[in-house]
Scaffold this motif. Structure first.
Motif, PDB file in Angstrom:
ATOM      1  N   THR A 286       0.808  -1.225   0.000  1.00 57.66           N
ATOM      2  CA  THR A 286       0.000   0.000   0.000  1.00 57.66           C
ATOM      3  C   THR A 286       0.837   1.268   0.000  1.00 57.66           C
ATOM      4  OG1 THR A 286      -0.156  -0.088   2.426  1.00 57.66           O
ATOM      5  CG2 THR A 286      -1.921  -1.151   1.167  1.00 57.66           C
ATOM      6  N   SER A 287       2.059   1.198   0.531  1.00 57.74           N
ATOM      7  CA  SER A 287       2.926   2.381   0.522  1.00 57.74           C
ATOM      8  C   SER A 287       4.374   1.962   0.675  1.00 57.74           C
ATOM      9  CB  SER A 287       2.547   3.356   1.650  1.00 57.74           C
ATOM     10  OG  SER A 287       2.864   2.802   2.912  1.00 57.74           O
ATOM     11  N   ALA A 288       5.265   2.797   0.154  1.00 55.14           N
ATOM     12  CA  ALA A 288       6.715   2.592   0.292  1.00 55.14           C
ATOM     13  C   ALA A 288       7.336   3.969   0.476  1.00 55.14           C
ATOM     14  CB  ALA A 288       7.290   1.884  -0.929  1.00 55.14           C
ATOM     15  N   LEU A 289       7.824   4.248   1.696  1.00 56.25           N
ATOM     16  CA  LEU A 289       8.281   5.586   2.049  1.00 56.25           C
ATOM     17  C   LEU A 289       9.753   5.571   2.450  1.00 56.25           C
ATOM     18  CD1 LEU A 289       5.261   6.536   4.336  1.00 56.25           C
ATOM     19  CD2 LEU A 289       5.473   6.869   1.864  1.00 56.25           C
ATOM     20  N   PRO A 290      10.521   6.586   2.039  1.00 55.13           N
ATOM     21  CA  PRO A 290      11.937   6.654   2.427  1.00 55.13           C
ATOM     22  C   PRO A 290      12.089   7.090   3.880  1.00 55.13           C
ATOM     23  CG  PRO A 290      11.339   8.593   1.171  1.00 55.13           C
ATOM     24  CD  PRO A 290      10.132   7.691   1.153  1.00 55.13           C
TER      25      PRO A 290
ATOM     26  N   LEU B 133      24.629  12.228   4.076  1.00 60.99           N
ATOM     27  CA  LEU B 133      24.210  11.123   3.213  1.00 60.99           C
ATOM     28  C   LEU B 133      24.036  11.538   1.761  1.00 60.99           C
ATOM     29  CD1 LEU B 133      21.519   9.391   5.474  1.00 60.99           C
ATOM     30  CD2 LEU B 133      23.828   8.582   4.968  1.00 60.99           C
ATOM     31  N   GLY B 134      24.094  12.833   1.494  1.00 62.50           N
ATOM     32  CA  GLY B 134      23.828  13.285   0.139  1.00 62.50           C
ATOM     33  C   GLY B 134      22.368  13.068  -0.209  1.00 62.50           C
ATOM     34  N   ASP B 135      22.092  12.356  -1.311  1.00 57.70           N
ATOM     35  CA  ASP B 135      20.707  12.072  -1.719  1.00 57.70           C
ATOM     36  C   ASP B 135      20.254  10.688  -1.248  1.00 57.70           C
ATOM     37  OD1 ASP B 135      18.312  12.852  -3.075  1.00 57.70           O
ATOM     38  OD2 ASP B 135      18.818  11.417  -4.662  1.00 57.70           O
ATOM     39  N   ALA B 136      21.114   9.963  -0.552  1.00 58.98           N
ATOM     40  CA  ALA B 136      20.766   8.606  -0.109  1.00 58.98           C
ATOM     41  C   ALA B 136      19.881   8.662   1.134  1.00 58.98           C
ATOM     42  CB  ALA B 136      22.037   7.816   0.195  1.00 58.98           C
ATOM     43  N   VAL B 137      19.231   7.532   1.396  1.00 53.43           N
ATOM     44  CA  VAL B 137      18.453   7.381   2.632  1.00 53.43           C
ATOM     45  C   VAL B 137      18.941   6.121   3.341  1.00 53.43           C
ATOM     46  CG1 VAL B 137      16.420   8.558   1.691  1.00 53.43           C
ATOM     47  CG2 VAL B 137      16.595   6.059   1.506  1.00 53.43           C
ATOM     48  N   GLY B 138      18.391   5.861   4.501  1.00 51.18           N
ATOM     49  CA  GLY B 138      18.799   4.663   5.229  1.00 51.18           C
ATOM     50  C   GLY B 138      17.998   3.430   4.853  1.00 51.18           C
ATOM     51  N   MET B 139      16.696   3.639   4.544  1.00 50.96           N
ATOM     52  CA  MET B 139      15.811   2.510   4.271  1.00 50.96           C
ATOM     53  C   MET B 139      14.554   2.990   3.581  1.00 50.96           C
ATOM     54  SD  MET B 139      14.417   1.921   8.157  1.00 50.96           S
ATOM     55  CE  MET B 139      16.060   2.195   8.846  1.00 50.96           C
ATOM     56  N   VAL B 140      13.789   2.028   3.088  1.00 43.21           N
ATOM     57  CA  VAL B 140      12.446   2.290   2.557  1.00 43.21           C
ATOM     58  C   VAL B 140      11.468   1.495   3.404  1.00 43.21           C
ATOM     59  CG1 VAL B 140      10.870   1.979   0.613  1.00 43.21           C
ATOM     60  CG2 VAL B 140      13.214   2.776   0.206  1.00 43.21           C
ATOM     61  N   GLU B 141      10.511   2.197   3.990  1.00 43.91           N
ATOM     62  CA  GLU B 141       9.500   1.564   4.841  1.00 43.91           C
ATOM     63  C   GLU B 141       8.329   1.131   3.964  1.00 43.91           C
ATOM     64  OE1 GLU B 141       7.422   3.490   8.561  1.00 43.91           O
ATOM     65  OE2 GLU B 141       6.286   3.886   6.715  1.00 43.91           O
TER      66      GLU B 141
END
Length: 418
Positions: free
Chosen positions: A95-99, A221-229
């Motif tokens: 249903t969703s995928a959030l950074p 981190l620049g444009d990176a993230v840690g994870m996608v929820e």
């Protein structure tokens, strides 16, 4: 079971206390049996409801902040997260995928230092999160915008650091500048814009929420993230989505579902739930033995009356129905009393806990131990039905032997010397 008029009269007569001392004692034992059934049913309903509520509340809070699965990059960095999030949303059931960005750091304020968990979220995701929005205690999440240099913190963390909306908090990151004497940690000050309480001790005591862009700057981190929820429509069937989700980060990270993230807690809850059901069912079993003993005493006290009724034309089947009715009536009244008692306790559960704490001076519900800040409850109609049916069946079975003994009474032997 249909009773004739005389059978109803006799059953009613045996349910009420007689004039003799022996009959009053039998009535007292019957009332104790009724109370025991009520307490057993109430205890089962209360405990199972609290256990279900604990699991549901814990799942709602953890899933509301952590999702049902996370796609986490190796070394806390996930490059190209936009494509991963887009592809994750295409997986059936998602249903969703959030950074997200999540990093343990140190925070200081007013000379106090605490370990915190910094979480970076997009502002739109932050404001759409019902757990965060519904838990704001002071300030406003609307003040959190990219570049505002402000954060939202848990209420318990605010108490520990002695800071509130409008105050300052410094975050200490080990990722700093390289110098000839080594890496100097970065210390960045932020304004507290809001405090929130989600009801889970570990979150309220550690979380620091900030816009994702500010978290990327803080952690370099620049444009990176840690994870996608990732969230799905059927969390209990999350394994159906784990295969495709794992392939999305293959070679770059790992996919973990909510069962693995909280395996120890939820497995312990399930084991405790089953164990408590079995143990507390023994209370009903003990109550049923009380019904059995009271009926046996009643049959012995009424042996002469049974013999006279038999000589007047009462059938064996009629005598069995009378004593089965007496026993099941006691059990049914106990079950109804247990349902009422359980409903009252669950409705007033928190005031009752507070009253007991006030009387004893003990903290019975320490959030640091029990994770949640209040005693939860969620009653499952199916479980209540199982409890009621189990209690009724056991009560019915306890009547069969005394009823059979009453029906097998030989009037000739009993009245021979009358």
């Amino acid at each position: 079971m249909i009773l004739s008029r005389y059978e109803r009269i006799i059953a009613k007569r045996y349910l009420l206390p007689g004039k003799g001392e022996g009959e009053r004692f039998i009535f007292l034992v019957s009332m104790i049996s009724l109370a025991a059934v009520a307490l057993g049913v109430a205890a089962l309903i209360i405990v199972m409801s609290v256990m279900n509520g604990f699991r549901a509340e814990l799942f709602e809070k953890t899933a509301g902040l952590n999702g049902h699965a996370i796609l986490q990059g190796y070394d806390g960095r996930l490059e190209g997260w936009q494509g991963i999030a887009d592809n994750a949303r295409k997986v059936p059931g998602v249903t969703s995928a959030l950074p997200l960005i999540e990093q343990p750091l140190m925070a200081s304020s007013n000379g106090r230092v605490e370990g915190v968990l910094v979480r970076g979220m997009r502002v739109s995701d932050m404001r759409a999160n019902p757990v965060l929005n519904g838990g704001v205690k002071s300030g406003s999440l609307a003040n959190l915008t990219p570049g505002c240099n402000c954060v939202a913190i848990g209420t318990r963390l605010a108490t520990q650091l002695g800071t509130y909306p409008g105050g300052e908090i410094s975050l200490i990151s080990p990722e700093g500048r390289s110098t000839p004497v080594g890496t100097v940690p970065r210390i960045v000050s932020y304004t507290v814009a809001a405090t929130f309480e989600v009801g889970v001790y570990d979150y309220d005591n550690a979380f620091v929420i900030m816009p994702m862009e500010d978290a990327q700057t803080l952690l370099m981190l620049g444009d990176a993230v840690g994870m996608v929820e990732v969230k799905v429509d059927e969390p209990d069937k999350i394994q159906d989505q784990m295969g495709p989700l794992t392939q999305l980060v293959q070679g770059r990270g790992a996919a973990v579902d909510w069962r693995s993230m909280n395996a120890a807690i939820f497995e312990a809850l399930e084991v405790e739930r089953v164990a408590m059901f079995v143990v507390l069912s023994l209370i009903i079993l003990v109550a049923v033995f009380n019904i059995l003993s009271s009926l046996i005493m009643l049959v012995r006290a009424k042996t002469r009356d049974i013999a006279i009724l038999r000589t007047m034309g009462a059938s064996r089947k009629g005598m069995m129905k009378v004593f089965v009715t007496v026993g099941t009536t006691i059990g049914t009244l106990g079950i109804l009393g247990g349902l009422l008692l359980g409903a009252i306790f669950l409705f007033f559960r928190q005031p009752i806990v507070d009253a007991i704490q006030w009387l004893t001076g003990q903290n019975l519900w320490d959030p640091s131990v029990r994770f949640l800040s209040e005693l939860p409850s969620k009653t499952d109609p199916v479980e209540v039905t199982v409890i009621v049916v189990t209690a009724f069946v056991l009560s019915f079975l306890s009547t069969l032997y005394p009823a059979w003994k009453a029906a097998s009474t030989d009037p000739v032997q009993v009245l021979r010397y009358e």
